[in-house]
Design an enzyme around this catalytic site. Sequence first.
Site, PDB file in Angstrom:
ATOM      1  CE  LYS A 259       0.033 -40.489  15.069  1.00 12.04           C
ATOM      2  NZ  LYS A 259      -1.385 -40.798  14.818  1.00 12.04           N
ATOM      3  NE  ARG A 333      -7.489 -34.289   8.558  1.00 14.51           N
ATOM      4  CZ  ARG A 333      -8.462 -35.020   9.076  1.00 14.51           C
ATOM      5  NH1 ARG A 333      -9.674 -34.514   9.241  1.00 14.51           N
ATOM      6  NH2 ARG A 333      -8.255 -36.263   9.446  1.00 14.51           N
TER       7      ARG A 333
HETATM    8  N1  BES Z   1      -0.748 -40.540  10.199  1.00 15.47           N
HETATM    9  C1  BES Z   1      -1.987 -40.669  10.861  1.00 15.47           C
HETATM   10  C2  BES Z   1      -2.885 -41.748  10.263  1.00 15.47           C
HETATM   11  C3  BES Z   1      -2.362 -43.146  10.366  1.00 15.47           C
HETATM   12  C4  BES Z   1      -2.719 -43.947  11.433  1.00 15.47           C
HETATM   13  C5  BES Z   1      -1.569 -43.668   9.376  1.00 15.47           C
HETATM   14  C6  BES Z   1      -2.256 -45.251  11.510  1.00 15.47           C
HETATM   15  C7  BES Z   1      -1.109 -44.971   9.453  1.00 15.47           C
HETATM   16  C8  BES Z   1      -1.445 -45.764  10.531  1.00 15.47           C
HETATM   17  C9  BES Z   1      -2.753 -39.334  10.809  1.00 15.47           C
HETATM   18  O1  BES Z   1      -1.950 -38.209  10.799  1.00 15.47           O
HETATM   19  C10 BES Z   1      -3.592 -39.267  12.023  1.00 15.47           C
HETATM   20  O2  BES Z   1      -3.053 -39.231  13.097  1.00 15.47           O
HETATM   21  N2  BES Z   1      -4.905 -39.250  11.829  1.00 15.47           N
HETATM   22  C11 BES Z   1      -5.820 -39.195  12.933  1.00 15.47           C
HETATM   23  C12 BES Z   1      -6.868 -38.179  12.584  1.00 15.47           C
HETATM   24  C13 BES Z   1      -7.768 -37.839  13.721  1.00 15.47           C
HETATM   25  C14 BES Z   1      -7.013 -37.085  14.792  1.00 15.47           C
HETATM   26  C15 BES Z   1      -8.906 -36.996  13.194  1.00 15.47           C
HETATM   27  C16 BES Z   1      -6.421 -40.573  13.094  1.00 15.47           C
HETATM   28  O3  BES Z   1      -6.645 -41.256  12.087  1.00 15.47           O
HETATM   29  O4  BES Z   1      -6.640 -40.984  14.216  1.00 15.47           O
HETATM   30 MN    MN Z   2      -1.407 -37.570  12.749  1.00 12.91          MN
END
Ligand code: BES
Ligand code: MN
Length: 482
Positions: A259, A333
Amino acid sequence: MDIEFVAAGAAVPAETAILRLEFEGVKYGGALAQAVAASRFTGAKGQTLDILAPQGESAARLVLVGVGLAERFDPIGAEQAAATGYNALKTSGLATLRIEIEGDAETSAHAALGIRLGSYRFDKYRTKEKADKKPSITKVQITAADPAAAAAAFAPMAAIANGIDFTRDLVSEPPNVLYPAEFAARCKALESLGLEVEILGEAEMMQLGMGSLLAVGQGSIRDSQLAILKWYGADDKTSQPIAFVGKGVCFDTGGISIKPAENMEDMKWDMGGAGTVAGLMHALAGRKAKVNAIGILGLVENMPDANAYRPGDVLTSMSGQTIEVINTDAEGRLVLADALWYCQDRFKPKFMVDLATLTGAVIIALGNDYAACYANDDGLAANLLDAAKAEDEGLWRMPLPPAYEKQIDSMIADMKNTGGRPGGSITAALFLQRYVNGTPWAHLDIAGTTWKKPSAVATIPDGAVGYGVRLLNRMVADKYEG
Ligand code: BES
Ligand code: MN
Ligand code: ZN
Protein backbone atom coordinates in the site's frame (compact mmCIF):
# COMPACT_ATOMS: atom_id res chain seq x y z
CA MET A 1 -17.02 5.45 35.38
CA ASP A 2 -19.11 5.06 38.49
CA ILE A 3 -22.80 5.18 37.48
CA GLU A 4 -25.74 5.08 39.90
CA PHE A 5 -29.47 5.67 39.72
CA VAL A 6 -31.04 7.99 42.29
CA ALA A 7 -34.48 9.33 43.14
CA ALA A 8 -35.25 12.72 41.61
CA GLY A 9 -35.18 14.49 44.98
CA ALA A 10 -31.91 12.98 46.26
CA ALA A 11 -29.49 15.51 47.73
CA VAL A 12 -26.97 16.88 45.22
CA PRO A 13 -23.34 16.23 46.23
CA ALA A 14 -20.74 19.01 46.23
CA GLU A 15 -18.89 19.71 42.95
CA THR A 16 -21.78 18.55 40.87
CA ALA A 17 -22.97 19.63 37.46
CA ILE A 18 -26.57 19.04 36.57
CA LEU A 19 -27.58 17.91 33.13
CA ARG A 20 -31.23 18.55 32.37
CA LEU A 21 -32.94 17.13 29.30
CA GLU A 22 -35.39 19.58 27.77
CA PHE A 23 -38.00 19.00 25.10
CA GLU A 24 -38.40 21.39 22.24
CA GLY A 25 -40.76 24.30 22.90
CA VAL A 26 -40.47 24.25 26.69
CA LYS A 27 -41.26 27.63 28.30
CA TYR A 28 -39.02 28.91 31.05
CA GLY A 29 -40.04 31.07 33.94
CA GLY A 30 -38.20 32.09 37.10
CA ALA A 31 -34.46 32.31 37.39
CA LEU A 32 -33.68 30.36 34.22
CA ALA A 33 -35.85 32.48 31.95
CA GLN A 34 -33.20 35.19 31.70
CA ALA A 35 -30.40 32.76 30.85
CA VAL A 36 -32.48 31.04 28.20
CA ALA A 37 -33.67 34.36 26.77
CA ALA A 38 -30.03 35.41 26.30
CA SER A 39 -29.36 32.35 24.12
CA ARG A 40 -30.88 30.59 21.15
CA PHE A 41 -31.69 27.48 23.17
CA THR A 42 -35.11 26.09 22.23
CA GLY A 43 -34.73 22.45 23.25
CA ALA A 44 -34.07 21.36 19.66
CA LYS A 45 -32.23 18.06 19.41
CA GLY A 46 -28.50 18.35 20.15
CA GLN A 47 -28.57 21.95 21.46
CA THR A 48 -26.82 22.68 24.73
CA LEU A 49 -26.90 25.66 27.08
CA ASP A 50 -24.26 25.86 29.77
CA ILE A 51 -25.22 27.98 32.81
CA LEU A 52 -22.59 28.70 35.47
CA ALA A 53 -23.66 29.17 39.09
CA PRO A 54 -27.35 29.03 38.19
CA GLN A 55 -29.66 30.98 40.46
CA GLY A 56 -31.97 28.91 42.60
CA GLU A 57 -30.15 25.63 41.83
CA SER A 58 -28.16 23.50 44.24
CA ALA A 59 -25.50 22.68 41.62
CA ALA A 60 -22.36 24.58 40.60
CA ARG A 61 -23.28 24.35 36.95
CA LEU A 62 -26.30 23.48 34.89
CA VAL A 63 -26.33 22.27 31.32
CA LEU A 64 -29.57 22.08 29.40
CA VAL A 65 -29.57 19.57 26.55
CA GLY A 66 -32.28 19.72 23.91
CA VAL A 67 -33.88 16.40 23.03
CA GLY A 68 -36.34 17.61 20.40
CA LEU A 69 -40.06 16.95 20.28
CA ALA A 70 -41.45 14.90 23.17
CA GLU A 71 -43.37 12.56 20.87
CA ARG A 72 -40.17 11.64 18.99
CA PHE A 73 -38.03 11.10 22.08
CA ASP A 74 -36.74 7.51 22.15
CA PRO A 75 -34.04 5.46 23.94
CA ILE A 76 -31.37 6.44 21.41
CA GLY A 77 -32.31 10.09 22.06
CA ALA A 78 -31.72 9.56 25.79
CA GLU A 79 -28.28 8.04 25.06
CA GLN A 80 -27.29 10.87 22.76
CA ALA A 81 -28.48 13.59 25.14
CA ALA A 82 -26.62 12.08 28.08
CA ALA A 83 -23.43 11.72 26.04
CA THR A 84 -23.76 15.23 24.59
CA GLY A 85 -24.09 16.67 28.09
CA TYR A 86 -21.19 14.58 29.34
CA ASN A 87 -18.98 15.85 26.50
CA ALA A 88 -19.91 19.44 27.36
CA LEU A 89 -18.93 18.94 31.01
CA LYS A 90 -16.26 16.27 31.05
CA THR A 91 -13.33 18.66 31.52
CA SER A 92 -15.24 21.20 33.63
CA GLY A 93 -13.24 20.32 36.73
CA LEU A 94 -16.37 19.05 38.46
CA ALA A 95 -16.37 15.47 39.75
CA THR A 96 -20.02 14.47 39.62
CA LEU A 97 -22.64 14.70 36.92
CA ARG A 98 -26.31 14.45 37.83
CA ILE A 99 -28.57 13.71 34.91
CA GLU A 100 -32.17 14.76 35.41
CA ILE A 101 -34.31 12.73 33.10
CA GLU A 102 -38.01 11.97 33.04
CA GLY A 103 -39.42 8.70 31.80
CA ASP A 104 -39.44 5.01 32.64
CA ALA A 105 -36.62 2.83 33.98
CA GLU A 106 -35.60 1.93 30.43
CA THR A 107 -35.10 5.61 29.55
CA SER A 108 -32.84 6.21 32.57
CA ALA A 109 -30.90 3.03 31.73
CA HIS A 110 -30.34 4.21 28.16
CA ALA A 111 -28.97 7.51 29.49
CA ALA A 112 -26.48 5.42 31.47
CA LEU A 113 -25.56 3.47 28.33
CA GLY A 114 -24.98 6.79 26.55
CA ILE A 115 -22.56 7.81 29.31
CA ARG A 116 -20.70 4.50 29.12
CA LEU A 117 -20.30 4.72 25.35
CA GLY A 118 -19.56 8.45 25.17
CA SER A 119 -16.98 8.45 27.96
CA TYR A 120 -14.80 5.75 26.40
CA ARG A 121 -11.13 6.77 26.17
CA PHE A 122 -8.05 4.89 25.02
CA ASP A 123 -5.34 6.69 26.97
CA LYS A 124 -3.04 3.93 28.20
CA TYR A 125 -0.08 5.17 26.14
CA ARG A 126 -0.30 8.82 27.18
CA THR A 127 2.23 9.68 29.86
CA LYS A 128 2.21 13.48 29.73
CA GLU A 129 -1.41 14.57 29.52
CA LYS A 130 -2.00 17.68 31.60
CA ALA A 131 -4.43 17.24 34.48
CA ASP A 132 -6.70 19.99 33.16
CA LYS A 133 -7.07 18.19 29.83
CA LYS A 134 -8.21 14.96 31.45
CA PRO A 135 -11.88 14.31 32.14
CA SER A 136 -12.76 15.32 35.70
CA ILE A 137 -16.14 13.59 35.92
CA THR A 138 -15.74 10.28 37.70
CA LYS A 139 -19.26 9.76 38.94
CA VAL A 140 -22.62 9.98 37.20
CA GLN A 141 -25.98 9.95 38.95
CA ILE A 142 -29.07 9.43 36.86
CA THR A 143 -32.50 10.17 38.23
CA ALA A 144 -35.23 7.56 37.98
CA ALA A 145 -38.72 7.21 39.44
CA ASP A 146 -37.68 3.70 40.52
CA PRO A 147 -33.87 3.60 40.84
CA ALA A 148 -33.78 -0.17 41.47
CA ALA A 149 -35.80 -0.84 38.32
CA ALA A 150 -33.46 1.41 36.31
CA ALA A 151 -30.42 -0.42 37.66
CA ALA A 152 -31.99 -3.74 36.67
CA ALA A 153 -32.76 -2.44 33.18
CA PHE A 154 -29.19 -1.24 32.85
CA ALA A 155 -27.53 -4.58 33.75
CA PRO A 156 -27.75 -6.15 30.26
CA MET A 157 -26.82 -2.79 28.68
CA ALA A 158 -23.69 -2.67 30.84
CA ALA A 159 -22.76 -6.08 29.43
CA ILE A 160 -23.14 -4.63 25.91
CA ALA A 161 -21.05 -1.59 26.85
CA ASN A 162 -18.35 -3.91 28.24
CA GLY A 163 -18.35 -5.79 24.95
CA ILE A 164 -18.07 -2.55 22.96
CA ASP A 165 -15.22 -1.36 25.22
CA PHE A 166 -13.45 -4.66 24.52
CA THR A 167 -13.86 -4.16 20.76
CA ARG A 168 -12.73 -0.54 20.93
CA ASP A 169 -9.63 -1.46 22.94
CA LEU A 170 -8.67 -4.16 20.43
CA VAL A 171 -9.23 -1.83 17.47
CA SER A 172 -7.29 1.01 19.13
CA GLU A 173 -4.22 -1.01 20.12
CA PRO A 174 -1.12 -0.39 18.02
CA PRO A 175 -0.02 -3.22 15.72
CA ASN A 176 3.28 -3.81 17.53
CA VAL A 177 1.25 -4.69 20.62
CA LEU A 178 -1.79 -6.43 19.14
CA TYR A 179 -0.37 -9.09 16.81
CA PRO A 180 -2.24 -12.38 16.23
CA ALA A 181 -0.98 -14.28 19.30
CA GLU A 182 -1.68 -11.31 21.58
CA PHE A 183 -5.20 -10.94 20.14
CA ALA A 184 -5.73 -14.67 20.73
CA ALA A 185 -4.44 -14.37 24.31
CA ARG A 186 -6.94 -11.57 25.01
CA CYS A 187 -9.69 -13.85 23.74
CA LYS A 188 -8.43 -16.72 25.88
CA ALA A 189 -8.77 -14.43 28.93
CA LEU A 190 -12.51 -14.23 28.21
CA GLU A 191 -12.84 -17.73 29.66
CA SER A 192 -13.32 -15.90 32.97
CA LEU A 193 -16.75 -14.86 31.59
CA GLY A 194 -17.73 -18.48 30.94
CA LEU A 195 -16.73 -18.67 27.28
CA GLU A 196 -14.75 -21.65 26.01
CA VAL A 197 -11.85 -20.50 23.88
CA GLU A 198 -9.72 -22.65 21.58
CA ILE A 199 -6.69 -21.30 19.77
CA LEU A 200 -5.27 -22.99 16.68
CA GLY A 201 -1.71 -22.20 15.55
CA GLU A 202 -0.08 -22.57 12.16
CA ALA A 203 0.72 -26.29 12.53
CA GLU A 204 -2.91 -27.13 13.29
CA MET A 205 -4.19 -24.97 10.46
CA MET A 206 -1.71 -26.64 8.11
CA GLN A 207 -3.17 -30.00 9.16
CA LEU A 208 -6.63 -28.69 8.33
CA GLY A 209 -5.46 -27.59 4.89
CA MET A 210 -5.99 -23.86 5.39
CA GLY A 211 -3.68 -22.88 2.56
CA SER A 212 -5.57 -19.66 1.87
CA LEU A 213 -5.44 -18.13 5.37
CA LEU A 214 -1.89 -19.33 5.99
CA ALA A 215 -0.58 -17.76 2.77
CA VAL A 216 -1.55 -14.31 4.03
CA GLY A 217 0.44 -14.68 7.25
CA GLN A 218 3.39 -16.34 5.54
CA GLY A 219 5.46 -13.15 5.28
CA SER A 220 5.05 -12.23 8.93
CA ILE A 221 7.34 -13.26 11.78
CA ARG A 222 4.17 -13.43 13.89
CA ASP A 223 2.33 -16.72 13.84
CA SER A 224 -1.17 -16.76 12.38
CA GLN A 225 -3.91 -17.89 14.73
CA LEU A 226 -7.49 -19.05 14.55
CA ALA A 227 -9.44 -18.18 17.70
CA ILE A 228 -12.66 -20.11 18.35
CA LEU A 229 -14.93 -18.63 21.03
CA LYS A 230 -17.85 -20.74 22.20
CA TRP A 231 -20.79 -19.63 24.30
CA TYR A 232 -23.26 -22.35 25.25
CA GLY A 233 -26.02 -20.40 26.96
CA ALA A 234 -29.11 -22.17 25.58
CA ASP A 235 -31.02 -24.55 27.84
CA ASP A 236 -30.05 -27.32 25.42
CA LYS A 237 -26.27 -27.05 25.13
CA THR A 238 -26.33 -29.39 22.14
CA SER A 239 -28.77 -27.33 20.05
CA GLN A 240 -27.52 -25.97 16.74
CA PRO A 241 -25.43 -22.82 17.30
CA ILE A 242 -25.38 -19.52 15.43
CA ALA A 243 -21.98 -18.33 14.23
CA PHE A 244 -20.01 -15.14 13.67
CA VAL A 245 -16.76 -14.96 11.75
CA GLY A 246 -14.34 -12.02 11.78
CA LYS A 247 -11.48 -10.78 9.61
CA GLY A 248 -8.57 -10.20 11.95
CA VAL A 249 -5.75 -8.73 9.90
CA CYS A 250 -3.75 -7.19 12.76
CA PHE A 251 -1.83 -5.12 10.26
CA ASP A 252 -2.36 -4.90 6.51
CA THR A 253 0.63 -3.50 4.64
CA GLY A 254 -0.84 -4.93 1.44
CA GLY A 255 2.05 -7.41 1.34
CA ILE A 256 4.11 -7.53 -1.88
CA SER A 257 1.31 -5.49 -3.53
CA ILE A 258 2.27 -2.90 -0.93
CA LYS A 259 0.00 0.00 0.00
CA PRO A 260 1.04 3.67 -0.30
CA ALA A 261 2.55 5.20 2.87
CA GLU A 262 -0.22 7.77 3.37
CA ASN A 263 -2.67 6.60 6.05
CA MET A 264 -1.13 3.14 6.17
CA GLU A 265 -1.23 3.41 9.98
CA ASP A 266 -5.01 3.01 9.66
CA MET A 267 -4.41 -0.60 8.73
CA LYS A 268 -3.92 -1.42 12.41
CA TRP A 269 -7.72 -1.54 12.52
CA ASP A 270 -7.98 -4.08 9.73
CA MET A 271 -8.85 -6.53 12.49
CA GLY A 272 -12.11 -4.66 13.14
CA GLY A 273 -14.32 -7.57 12.06
CA ALA A 274 -12.61 -9.92 14.50
CA GLY A 275 -12.76 -7.17 17.12
CA THR A 276 -16.52 -6.90 16.72
CA VAL A 277 -17.03 -10.66 16.92
CA ALA A 278 -14.90 -10.79 20.09
CA GLY A 279 -16.87 -7.88 21.60
CA LEU A 280 -20.16 -9.55 20.69
CA MET A 281 -19.11 -12.81 22.37
CA HIS A 282 -18.04 -10.76 25.42
CA ALA A 283 -21.49 -9.14 25.52
CA LEU A 284 -23.40 -12.42 25.07
CA ALA A 285 -21.44 -14.09 27.87
CA GLY A 286 -21.64 -10.98 30.05
CA ARG A 287 -25.44 -10.98 29.96
CA LYS A 288 -25.72 -14.78 29.93
CA ALA A 289 -27.64 -14.85 26.66
CA LYS A 290 -29.83 -17.91 26.19
CA VAL A 291 -28.24 -18.98 22.95
CA ASN A 292 -25.46 -21.18 21.66
CA ALA A 293 -23.07 -18.98 19.70
CA ILE A 294 -19.70 -19.52 18.06
CA GLY A 295 -17.20 -16.79 17.18
CA ILE A 296 -14.35 -17.55 14.81
CA LEU A 297 -11.52 -15.08 14.28
CA GLY A 298 -8.94 -15.40 11.52
CA LEU A 299 -5.88 -13.61 12.92
CA VAL A 300 -2.95 -12.79 10.66
CA GLU A 301 -0.49 -10.06 9.74
CA ASN A 302 -0.03 -9.20 6.04
CA MET A 303 3.63 -8.29 5.46
CA PRO A 304 6.04 -8.00 2.53
CA ASP A 305 8.97 -10.35 3.07
CA ALA A 306 11.25 -12.77 1.26
CA ASN A 307 8.87 -15.49 2.38
CA ALA A 308 5.68 -13.55 1.63
CA TYR A 309 3.08 -14.89 -0.78
CA ARG A 310 3.21 -13.37 -4.25
CA PRO A 311 0.87 -12.15 -6.97
CA GLY A 312 0.63 -15.15 -9.28
CA ASP A 313 0.72 -17.76 -6.52
CA VAL A 314 -2.04 -20.38 -6.60
CA LEU A 315 -3.39 -21.34 -3.17
CA THR A 316 -5.43 -24.37 -2.16
CA SER A 317 -8.05 -23.51 0.42
CA MET A 318 -9.48 -25.85 3.04
CA SER A 319 -12.57 -26.27 0.82
CA GLY A 320 -10.33 -27.71 -1.92
CA GLN A 321 -11.05 -24.76 -4.21
CA THR A 322 -7.97 -23.10 -5.69
CA ILE A 323 -7.29 -19.36 -5.81
CA GLU A 324 -4.97 -17.43 -8.08
CA VAL A 325 -3.54 -14.46 -6.20
CA ILE A 326 -3.71 -11.34 -8.33
CA ASN A 327 -3.12 -8.84 -5.55
CA THR A 328 -1.73 -9.68 -2.11
CA ASP A 329 -3.65 -6.69 -0.74
CA ALA A 330 -6.94 -8.55 -1.31
CA GLU A 331 -6.02 -10.68 1.71
CA GLY A 332 -9.13 -10.43 3.88
CA ARG A 333 -11.20 -12.68 1.62
CA LEU A 334 -8.39 -15.26 1.71
CA VAL A 335 -8.50 -15.32 5.50
CA LEU A 336 -12.29 -15.53 5.57
CA ALA A 337 -12.43 -18.25 2.90
CA ASP A 338 -10.83 -20.75 5.27
CA ALA A 339 -12.47 -19.37 8.44
CA LEU A 340 -15.97 -19.61 6.89
CA TRP A 341 -15.37 -23.09 5.48
CA TYR A 342 -14.03 -24.32 8.83
CA CYS A 343 -16.98 -22.78 10.65
CA GLN A 344 -19.69 -24.51 8.60
CA ASP A 345 -17.74 -27.75 8.36
CA ARG A 346 -17.19 -28.11 12.11
CA PHE A 347 -20.21 -26.42 13.71
CA LYS A 348 -23.04 -26.83 11.13
CA PRO A 349 -24.50 -23.52 12.37
CA LYS A 350 -28.03 -22.16 11.76
CA PHE A 351 -26.35 -19.26 10.01
CA MET A 352 -23.00 -17.54 9.69
CA VAL A 353 -22.52 -13.77 9.73
CA ASP A 354 -19.05 -12.56 8.85
CA LEU A 355 -17.71 -9.07 9.51
CA ALA A 356 -14.72 -7.61 7.74
CA THR A 357 -12.99 -4.34 6.89
CA LEU A 358 -12.88 -5.91 3.47
CA THR A 359 -12.78 -3.22 0.78
CA GLY A 360 -12.01 0.42 0.15
CA ALA A 361 -14.77 0.20 -2.45
CA VAL A 362 -17.49 0.00 0.20
CA ILE A 363 -16.34 3.34 1.59
CA ILE A 364 -16.76 4.86 -1.88
CA ALA A 365 -20.24 3.31 -2.15
CA LEU A 366 -21.68 3.97 1.31
CA GLY A 367 -19.36 6.34 3.19
CA ASN A 368 -18.67 6.06 6.91
CA ASP A 369 -22.18 5.76 8.34
CA TYR A 370 -23.40 2.60 6.59
CA ALA A 371 -21.92 -0.87 6.42
CA ALA A 372 -22.83 -3.09 3.47
CA CYS A 373 -24.92 -6.19 4.08
CA TYR A 374 -24.74 -9.08 1.61
CA ALA A 375 -26.76 -12.21 2.21
CA ASN A 376 -27.79 -15.45 0.50
CA ASP A 377 -30.85 -15.60 2.78
CA ASP A 378 -33.58 -12.92 2.87
CA GLY A 379 -34.77 -13.84 6.37
CA LEU A 380 -31.30 -13.40 7.84
CA ALA A 381 -30.82 -10.12 5.97
CA ALA A 382 -34.16 -8.82 7.27
CA ASN A 383 -33.23 -9.76 10.84
CA LEU A 384 -29.92 -7.91 10.53
CA LEU A 385 -31.49 -4.82 8.98
CA ASP A 386 -34.25 -4.68 11.61
CA ALA A 387 -31.71 -4.95 14.43
CA ALA A 388 -29.47 -2.31 12.86
CA LYS A 389 -32.38 0.09 12.62
CA ALA A 390 -33.40 -0.48 16.24
CA GLU A 391 -29.84 0.15 17.46
CA ASP A 392 -29.20 3.09 15.12
CA GLU A 393 -26.28 1.41 13.35
CA GLY A 394 -26.28 2.11 9.60
CA LEU A 395 -26.64 -1.00 7.43
CA TRP A 396 -27.60 -1.22 3.77
CA ARG A 397 -28.38 -4.32 1.74
CA MET A 398 -26.32 -4.88 -1.39
CA PRO A 399 -26.84 -7.38 -4.24
CA LEU A 400 -24.97 -10.59 -5.09
CA PRO A 401 -25.50 -10.60 -8.86
CA PRO A 402 -24.59 -13.93 -10.51
CA ALA A 403 -23.58 -12.00 -13.63
CA TYR A 404 -20.64 -10.46 -11.76
CA GLU A 405 -19.18 -13.87 -10.91
CA LYS A 406 -17.18 -13.83 -14.15
CA GLN A 407 -15.11 -10.93 -12.78
CA ILE A 408 -13.38 -13.41 -10.48
CA ASP A 409 -12.84 -16.17 -13.05
CA SER A 410 -9.19 -17.22 -13.31
CA MET A 411 -7.38 -18.65 -16.32
CA ILE A 412 -5.53 -21.26 -14.29
CA ALA A 413 -7.38 -21.77 -11.00
CA ASP A 414 -10.98 -21.97 -9.70
CA MET A 415 -11.05 -18.23 -9.04
CA LYS A 416 -8.84 -15.19 -8.57
CA ASN A 417 -8.75 -13.02 -5.49
CA THR A 418 -9.67 -9.70 -7.11
CA GLY A 419 -12.47 -8.72 -9.44
CA GLY A 420 -11.25 -5.36 -10.71
CA ARG A 421 -12.52 -1.92 -9.74
CA PRO A 422 -16.21 -2.10 -10.76
CA GLY A 423 -18.32 -3.30 -7.82
CA GLY A 424 -15.24 -4.07 -5.72
CA SER A 425 -17.18 -4.70 -2.52
CA ILE A 426 -19.67 -6.89 -4.41
CA THR A 427 -17.11 -9.14 -6.08
CA ALA A 428 -15.38 -9.58 -2.70
CA ALA A 429 -18.71 -10.77 -1.28
CA LEU A 430 -19.26 -13.10 -4.27
CA PHE A 431 -15.83 -14.58 -3.51
CA LEU A 432 -16.81 -15.26 0.13
CA GLN A 433 -20.11 -16.81 -0.93
CA ARG A 434 -18.13 -19.60 -2.56
CA TYR A 435 -16.94 -20.70 0.89
CA VAL A 436 -20.23 -20.97 2.78
CA ASN A 437 -21.32 -24.28 1.24
CA GLY A 438 -25.01 -23.28 1.11
CA THR A 439 -25.24 -22.31 4.80
CA PRO A 440 -27.49 -19.28 5.41
CA TRP A 441 -24.92 -16.50 5.45
CA ALA A 442 -24.50 -12.76 5.58
CA HIS A 443 -21.40 -10.66 5.10
CA LEU A 444 -21.02 -7.18 6.57
CA ASP A 445 -18.34 -5.05 4.92
CA ILE A 446 -17.46 -2.68 7.76
CA ALA A 447 -14.42 -0.94 6.23
CA GLY A 448 -16.27 2.41 6.41
CA THR A 449 -17.83 2.08 9.85
CA THR A 450 -15.06 0.64 12.03
CA TRP A 451 -13.16 3.88 12.60
CA LYS A 452 -14.57 7.43 12.81
CA LYS A 453 -12.30 10.46 12.78
CA PRO A 454 -13.77 12.87 13.37
CA SER A 455 -16.94 11.45 14.86
CA ALA A 456 -20.08 13.57 14.85
CA VAL A 457 -21.92 11.22 17.22
CA ALA A 458 -21.78 11.90 20.97
CA THR A 459 -21.80 8.20 21.93
CA ILE A 460 -18.85 7.48 19.60
CA PRO A 461 -15.60 9.19 20.61
CA ASP A 462 -13.08 9.71 17.76
CA GLY A 463 -11.42 6.47 16.69
CA ALA A 464 -12.67 2.95 17.27
CA VAL A 465 -16.47 2.72 16.89
CA GLY A 466 -17.21 -0.80 18.09
CA TYR A 467 -19.61 -1.00 15.13
CA GLY A 468 -21.80 -4.08 14.95
CA VAL A 469 -21.77 -5.28 18.55
CA ARG A 470 -25.09 -3.61 19.26
CA LEU A 471 -26.88 -4.73 16.13
CA LEU A 472 -25.71 -8.34 16.38
CA ASN A 473 -26.52 -8.50 20.08
CA ARG A 474 -29.98 -7.13 19.35
CA MET A 475 -30.58 -9.61 16.55
CA VAL A 476 -29.60 -12.47 18.85
CA ALA A 477 -31.81 -11.16 21.68
CA ASP A 478 -34.85 -10.54 19.46
CA LYS A 479 -34.69 -13.57 17.16
CA TYR A 480 -32.52 -16.39 18.49
CA GLU A 481 -32.88 -16.56 22.27
CA GLY A 482 -35.23 -18.55 24.44
N1 BES B 1 -8.10 -3.76 4.46
C1 BES B 1 -8.30 -3.36 3.13
C2 BES B 1 -9.60 -2.59 2.91
C3 BES B 1 -9.70 -1.28 3.62
C4 BES B 1 -9.33 -0.11 2.98
C5 BES B 1 -10.21 -1.21 4.89
C6 BES B 1 -9.44 1.11 3.63
C7 BES B 1 -10.33 0.01 5.54
C8 BES B 1 -9.93 1.17 4.91
C9 BES B 1 -8.32 -4.59 2.20
O1 BES B 1 -7.52 -5.64 2.62
C10 BES B 1 -7.81 -4.15 0.88
O2 BES B 1 -6.68 -3.76 0.80
N2 BES B 1 -8.67 -4.22 -0.13
C11 BES B 1 -8.29 -3.81 -1.45
C12 BES B 1 -8.79 -4.87 -2.39
C13 BES B 1 -8.29 -4.71 -3.79
C14 BES B 1 -6.80 -4.98 -3.85
C15 BES B 1 -9.03 -5.67 -4.68
C16 BES B 1 -8.94 -2.48 -1.72
O3 BES B 1 -10.06 -2.25 -1.26
O4 BES B 1 -8.32 -1.65 -2.36
MN1 MN C 1 -5.51 -5.45 1.98
ZN1 ZN D 1 -7.16 -5.79 4.64
